[in-house]
Design a protein around this motif. Structure first.
Motif, short mmCIF file in Angstrom:
data_model
loop_
_atom_site.label_atom_id
_atom_site.label_comp_id
_atom_site.label_asym_id
_atom_site.label_seq_id
_atom_site.Cartn_x
_atom_site.Cartn_y
_atom_site.Cartn_z
N VAL A 1 0.73 -0.97 0.05
CA VAL A 1 -0.27 0.11 -0.05
C VAL A 1 0.66 0.55 0.00
CG1 VAL A 1 -2.32 -1.05 1.38
CG2 VAL A 1 0.00 0.36 2.28
N ASP A 2 0.15 2.55 -0.34
CA ASP A 2 1.31 3.40 -0.36
C ASP A 2 0.67 4.13 0.22
OD1 ASP A 2 2.47 2.99 -2.88
OD2 ASP A 2 0.16 3.47 -4.14
N VAL A 3 -0.67 4.43 1.10
CA VAL A 3 -1.30 5.30 2.31
C VAL A 3 -1.79 4.66 3.29
CG1 VAL A 3 -2.96 7.19 3.26
CG2 VAL A 3 -1.86 7.33 0.09
N ILE A 4 -2.11 4.82 4.47
CA ILE A 4 -3.07 4.23 5.83
C ILE A 4 -3.49 4.56 6.62
CG2 ILE A 4 -2.35 2.49 7.58
CD1 ILE A 4 -0.18 1.34 6.76
N VAL A 5 -4.55 4.60 6.60
CA VAL A 5 -5.72 5.92 7.12
C VAL A 5 -6.29 4.21 8.35
CG1 VAL A 5 -7.64 6.90 7.13
CG2 VAL A 5 -6.71 6.38 4.91
N TYR A 6 -5.91 4.86 9.27
CA TYR A 6 -6.40 4.03 11.13
C TYR A 6 -8.12 4.39 11.13
CZ TYR A 6 -1.42 2.99 10.87
OH TYR A 6 -0.10 1.55 9.89
N CYS A 7 -9.08 4.41 11.51
CA CYS A 7 -10.31 4.38 11.65
C CYS A 7 -10.68 3.16 12.83
CB CYS A 7 -10.94 3.58 10.26
SG CYS A 7 -11.35 4.67 9.30
N THR A 8 -9.64 3.39 13.52
CA THR A 8 -9.32 2.62 14.74
C THR A 8 -10.04 3.20 16.44
OG1 THR A 8 -7.40 3.36 15.16
CG2 THR A 8 -7.60 1.30 13.68
N GLY A 9 -10.35 3.49 16.11
CA GLY A 9 -11.55 4.57 17.70
C GLY A 9 -11.15 6.11 18.03
#
Length: 488
Positions: free
Chosen positions: A327-335
């Motif tokens: 992956v090139d970008v990581i988005v953390y939707c981890t609260g």
């Protein structure tokens, strides 16, 4: 005597407190806000697709209806604009000290005052202290080995980096909660490839969205019949839904059927359908609304994996099944860090008691508002006041009303009010006994402590909370009067 009040936080809870006091003639109110703008979560969460999952006409102050909502479920920018308008129209903006982060709050029993100190060394003092920092204010990135080694952009959904262009990029979204199901459909058409890492499948019902004609509400008046009926209808709907959170009965069965039907209609691939089917009771984790999430998962440039993440490398996310997802970008939707209520403020009450030590076994407060040995402290959106179904602003208004009634008591009597320990203990025992029979005890979620204690949610209806906070029950408090000390 008019008590002075310090509110910490200018989100919807803090604004509700200041608005209620100002509307009833209590103007010695100051709001301390660490950021450079008001709005709380609606200031911080600017990710693509950010919107409310409670209808606009219910997610607003009852005394400040908005005749200009563009649609039933307002977006982030529109909600933030609404907060600005209400604060401006009610004269609250000039009461806010922006860029002021509170580090500590100490109660001075000799003077009956709260003394607050900021990270910049400033000092403030007031008769009444109102922490209003919310339950969803501190992002919580995951603790994954190698997370800091990732070479590309990586950020939490609540700290969205708008300088990163996702067009044509390989993007990872970690998590499938309330933020993720809005982000995925919003970014899917423009990214090169989207990989979603799911720990548990959410329960999702359709989002019954509708646009409002620009002329509709002005033509019917600021709080016209259509707007009032929308608010009343959705309030009744959520009151009904709340009865299904006990984990059984006809309401729970209907909601489960509705979510299952919605999923089966939108997900036609059998393998994907199996992945997105929850393995826990509906309502145990936060229930979600979306009509575009499942269709986004069906697109050719989207992959959903349910294997646990074991490592992050400079250019990939590695899962337990051995797969390496570049992956090139990581988005953390981890609260968010939801269990450490009121952190990182250090709060000390009578006898130097430290609130976080008192709450070591899980946060608790009488009516979610007051804590023994912490006099004249009233918490907005405190322990056990999150709603499983409904509008938190409805509860904010009731908490603010209770605060205002307490301030009126203090204006009459002077001194300070401390909730009795036996009253708080009876209340907590009742709430925890009721929560033990709800669906929230059936799985792990941010509603519960690691010990299993539910510290976030209110077990009843919005109507019940309204009734229980309608008057200030002075019989459950100890009033201590003190004489002002003269210099010398």
């Amino acid at each position: 005597m008019t008590p002075s009040v310090l509110v910490v936080g200018a989100g919807f809870g803090g604004l509700a407190a200041a608005l209620e006091l100002a509307r009833h003639g209590y103007h010695d109110v100051t709001i301390l806000e660490q950021a450079d703008d008001l709005g709380g979560v609606w200031r911080d969460n600017t990710y693509p697709g950010a919107a409310c999952d409670a209808p606009s006409d219910l997610y607003s102050y009852s005394y400040a209806p908005n005749a200009s909502w563009a649609k039933r479920f307002a977006g982030q920018r529109e909600i933030l604009d609404y907060a600005h308008a209400v604060a401006r129209d009610h004269g609250i903006l000039d009461r806010i000290r922006f860029g002021t982060e509170v580090q500590s709050a100490d109660f001075d029993a000799d003077r009956g005052k709260w003394r607050l100190r900021t990270t910049a060394g400033e000092r403030f003092e007031a008769d009444v202290f109102v922490p209003a920092v919310g339950q969803l204010s501190r992002p919580q990135p995951p603790t994954i080995p190698g997370r800091d080694t990732f070479a590309g952009p990586a950020f939490h959904s609540a700290r969205w980096d708008h300088g990163v262009d996702l067009t044509g990029r390989r993007v990872a979204v970690v998590g499938t909660g309330a933020s993720a199901i809005q982000i995925v459909p919003a970014i899917q058409p423009g990214v090169g490839h989207l990989t979603i890492f799911q720990r548990s499948a959410p329960w999702i019902i359709p989002k019954l969205e509708r646009a409002y004609l620009p002329s509709r509400f002005p033509r019917l008046g600021k709080a016209g019949i259509f707007q009032r009926s929308e608010r009343a209808t959705w309030w009744a709907f959520y009151e009904l839904v709340s009865t299904g959170l006990e984990g059984g009965g006809p309401v729970a069965r209907v909601l489960t059927w509705w979510a299952n039907r919605h999923r089966a209609k939108q997900v036609t691939d059998p393998e994907l359908l199996a992945k997105v089917t929850p393995d826990y009771a509906a309502g145990c984790k936060r229930g979600l609304m979306a009509s575009d999430y499942y269709p986004a998962l069906m697109q050719d440039n989207v992959a959903l994996t349910t294997s646990d993440i074991v490592e992050i490398t400079p250019d990939a996310v590695v899962t337990a099944d051995g797969a390496r997802h570049e992956v090139d970008v990581i988005v953390y939707c981890t609260g968010f860090a939801t269990h450490d209520f009121l952190a990182p403020m250090r709060i000390r009450g009578l006898g130097g008691k430290d609130l976080h030590e008192v709450w070591a076994g899980g946060a608790r407060a009488y009516l979610g508002l007051t804590v023994p040995n912490f006099p004249n402290m009233f918490i907005m959106y405190g322990p056990n006041t999150n709603v499983g179904a409904g509008s938190i602003i409805y509860l904010h208004e009731r908490q603010a009303r209770y605060l205002r009634l307490a301030v009126a008591q203090l204006a009459s009597s002077g001194g300070y009010l401390d909730v009795r320990e036996d009253a708080e203990e009876r209340f907590d025992a009742e709430i925890q006994e009721r929560l033990a029979h709800t669906v929230w005890t059936k799985c792990t979620s941010w509603y519960r402590e690691p010990s299993g204690r539910v510290t976030a949610n209110w077990p009843g209806s919005m109507r019940e909370y309204d009734k229980r906070t309608r008057r200030f029950d002075a019989e459950n408090y100890t009033l201590t009067r003190h004489e002002a000390r003269l210099p010398g």
